[in-house]
Design a protein around this motif. Structure first.
Motif, PDB file in Angstrom:
ATOM      1  N   ASN A   1     -41.303  37.716  43.271  1.00  0.00           N
ATOM      2  CA  ASN A   1     -41.533  36.638  43.817  1.00  0.00           C
ATOM      3  C   ASN A   1     -41.992  36.837  45.453  1.00  0.00           C
ATOM      4  N   ALA A   2     -41.354  38.034  46.165  1.00  0.00           N
ATOM      5  CA  ALA A   2     -41.756  38.298  47.445  1.00  0.00           C
ATOM      6  C   ALA A   2     -43.428  38.606  47.498  1.00  0.00           C
TER       7      ALA A   2
ATOM      8  N   VAL B   1     -38.628  32.310  53.289  1.00  0.00           N
ATOM      9  CA  VAL B   1     -37.129  32.444  52.467  1.00  0.00           C
ATOM     10  C   VAL B   1     -37.717  31.829  51.064  1.00  0.00           C
ATOM     11  N   VAL B   2     -37.519  32.781  49.993  1.00  0.00           N
ATOM     12  CA  VAL B   2     -37.753  32.296  48.778  1.00  0.00           C
ATOM     13  C   VAL B   2     -36.229  32.073  47.850  1.00  0.00           C
ATOM     14  N   ILE B   3     -36.133  30.840  47.233  1.00  0.00           N
ATOM     15  CA  ILE B   3     -34.827  30.601  46.710  1.00  0.00           C
ATOM     16  C   ILE B   3     -35.402  30.145  45.069  1.00  0.00           C
ATOM     17  N   ASP B   4     -34.686  31.162  44.484  1.00  0.00           N
ATOM     18  CA  ASP B   4     -35.075  31.280  43.035  1.00  0.00           C
ATOM     19  C   ASP B   4     -33.633  30.745  42.259  1.00  0.00           C
ATOM     20  N   PHE B   5     -33.890  29.813  41.345  1.00  0.00           N
ATOM     21  CA  PHE B   5     -32.816  28.829  40.772  1.00  0.00           C
ATOM     22  C   PHE B   5     -32.901  29.592  39.222  1.00  0.00           C
TER      23      PHE B   5
ATOM     24  N   THR C   1     -30.680  33.125  43.855  1.00  0.00           N
ATOM     25  CA  THR C   1     -31.075  34.069  44.826  1.00  0.00           C
ATOM     26  C   THR C   1     -31.977  33.473  46.185  1.00  0.00           C
ATOM     27  N   PHE C   2     -31.631  34.013  47.202  1.00  0.00           N
ATOM     28  CA  PHE C   2     -32.289  33.681  48.671  1.00  0.00           C
ATOM     29  C   PHE C   2     -33.092  35.158  48.973  1.00  0.00           C
TER      30      PHE C   2
ATOM     31  N   ARG D   1     -37.609  33.260  63.949  1.00  0.00           N
ATOM     32  CA  ARG D   1     -38.892  32.528  64.073  1.00  0.00           C
ATOM     33  C   ARG D   1     -39.378  31.482  62.884  1.00  0.00           C
ATOM     34  N   PRO D   2     -40.343  30.764  63.161  1.00  0.00           N
ATOM     35  CA  PRO D   2     -40.628  29.750  62.044  1.00  0.00           C
ATOM     36  C   PRO D   2     -40.775  30.476  60.737  1.00  0.00           C
ATOM     37  N   VAL D   3     -40.146  29.607  59.598  1.00  0.00           N
ATOM     38  CA  VAL D   3     -39.955  29.988  58.462  1.00  0.00           C
ATOM     39  C   VAL D   3     -40.408  28.995  57.510  1.00  0.00           C
ATOM     40  N   THR D   4     -40.987  29.562  56.235  1.00  0.00           N
ATOM     41  CA  THR D   4     -41.317  28.797  55.454  1.00  0.00           C
ATOM     42  C   THR D   4     -40.485  28.820  53.998  1.00  0.00           C
ATOM     43  N   VAL D   5     -39.860  27.925  53.736  1.00  0.00           N
ATOM     44  CA  VAL D   5     -38.985  28.037  52.502  1.00  0.00           C
ATOM     45  C   VAL D   5     -39.435  27.682  51.234  1.00  0.00           C
ATOM     46  N   ILE D   6     -39.400  28.488  50.274  1.00  0.00           N
ATOM     47  CA  ILE D   6     -40.330  28.325  49.083  1.00  0.00           C
ATOM     48  C   ILE D   6     -39.145  28.225  47.861  1.00  0.00           C
ATOM     49  N   ALA D   7     -39.187  27.303  47.047  1.00  0.00           N
ATOM     50  CA  ALA D   7     -38.180  27.119  45.936  1.00  0.00           C
ATOM     51  C   ALA D   7     -39.108  27.303  44.490  1.00  0.00           C
TER      52      ALA D   7
END
Length: 258
Positions: free
Chosen positions: A114-115, A127-131, A136-137, A216-222
């Motif tokens: 995922n990373a 930040v990658v959130i995996d359901f 997991t974050f 810092r600015p963060v993109t959050v990916i689900a």
């Protein structure tokens, strides 16, 4: 064509990838006892339904967090597709990214994949959130380095534990509540509110803490099967990437073949 296999704790996903494009995908429940022959019968029928043949597959890559499932998947690749599979994180498919944690060998293959996929598609701090079975974050910095993250019980796991431990609570389906009220009038709606809105609150709270710590600015990916369920009722996600793990496998395979 590449056959990418993502073996998770709950499901295995098989995907056909051609030049980075996912052409087909199929899902089956994870069972380490399932043999290579059983996989082959099931998969060959699905290939034919999509208009593909066994000979179309020239490369296989496996990413797994279930060690007991690996052997039969390797046999599947060698016996039925005539290729020695790549295994994510091993040998020719060693991680091309830095896992900047004290025990890098303990990072699940799905999280490293995922990373990789997230960094390749978006860049910047992520930040990658995996359901999945667990939620997991994962924190990935602007250089593509995996920095660590958070593991929480998955929503279905949480609900199963609640029902198993409380004799009078019924088994309910996971769904978004009909409205945004958090005052349930029946046992079923109270359970759904507790699980669903409790999960939304956890997601939003942890994302806020991660952003504050990163600074810092963060993109959050689900990603993961239930990502879309929560996307309707929170603005915590910037992007939904349902195939992020498969995309990571495809990138790893492409890099290994050079």
């Amino acid at each position: 064509m590449l056959l990418a296999i993502d073996a998770g704790n709950t499901n295995l996903v098989f995907a056909l990838v051609d030049d980075g494009d996912i052409k087909a995908r199929w899902r089956i429940a994870t069972d380490p006892r399932r043999t290579a022959d059983e996989y082959a019968v099931w998969l060959h029928q699905l290939l034919e339904l999509e208009g593909y043949q066994r000979g179309d597959i020239a490369m296989v890559i496996i990413g797994t967090v279930v060690p007991r499932a690996l052997h039969n998947l390797e046999v599947l690749s060698e016996k039925y597709f005539g290729v020695k599979p790549l295994v994510a994180g091993q040998g020719e498919a060693a991680w091309p990214i830095e896992l900047d944690v004290p025990e890098p060998e303990s990072v699940g293959a799905d999280r490293a994949l995922n990373a990789m996929g997230a960094h390749a598609r978006h860049g910047g701090d992520l930040v990658v959130i995996d359901f999945g079975t667990a939620t997991t974050f994962d924190v990935v910095d602007f250089s593509g380095t995996y920095k660590g993250g958070i593991i929480a019980p998955g929503i279905i796991l949480s609900l199963d534990a609640l029902v198993s431990a409380a004799a009078k609570l019924p088994r309910i389906a996971i769904a978004a509540p009909a409205d945004e009220s958090v005052v349930g009038r029946t046992t079923e709606t109270q359970m759904l509110i507790g699980v669903y809105w409790g999960y939304v609150a956890m997601i939003e709270g942890l994302v806020a803490r991660l952003k504050a710590e990163i600074g810092r600015p963060v993109t959050v990916i689900a990603t993961g099967g239930l990502a879309v369920l929560f996307a309707k009722h929170t603005d915590a996600f910037d992007v939904i990437e349902p195939d992020l793990t498969i995309q990571g496998l495809a990138l790893l395979a492409a890099g290994s073949s050079r």
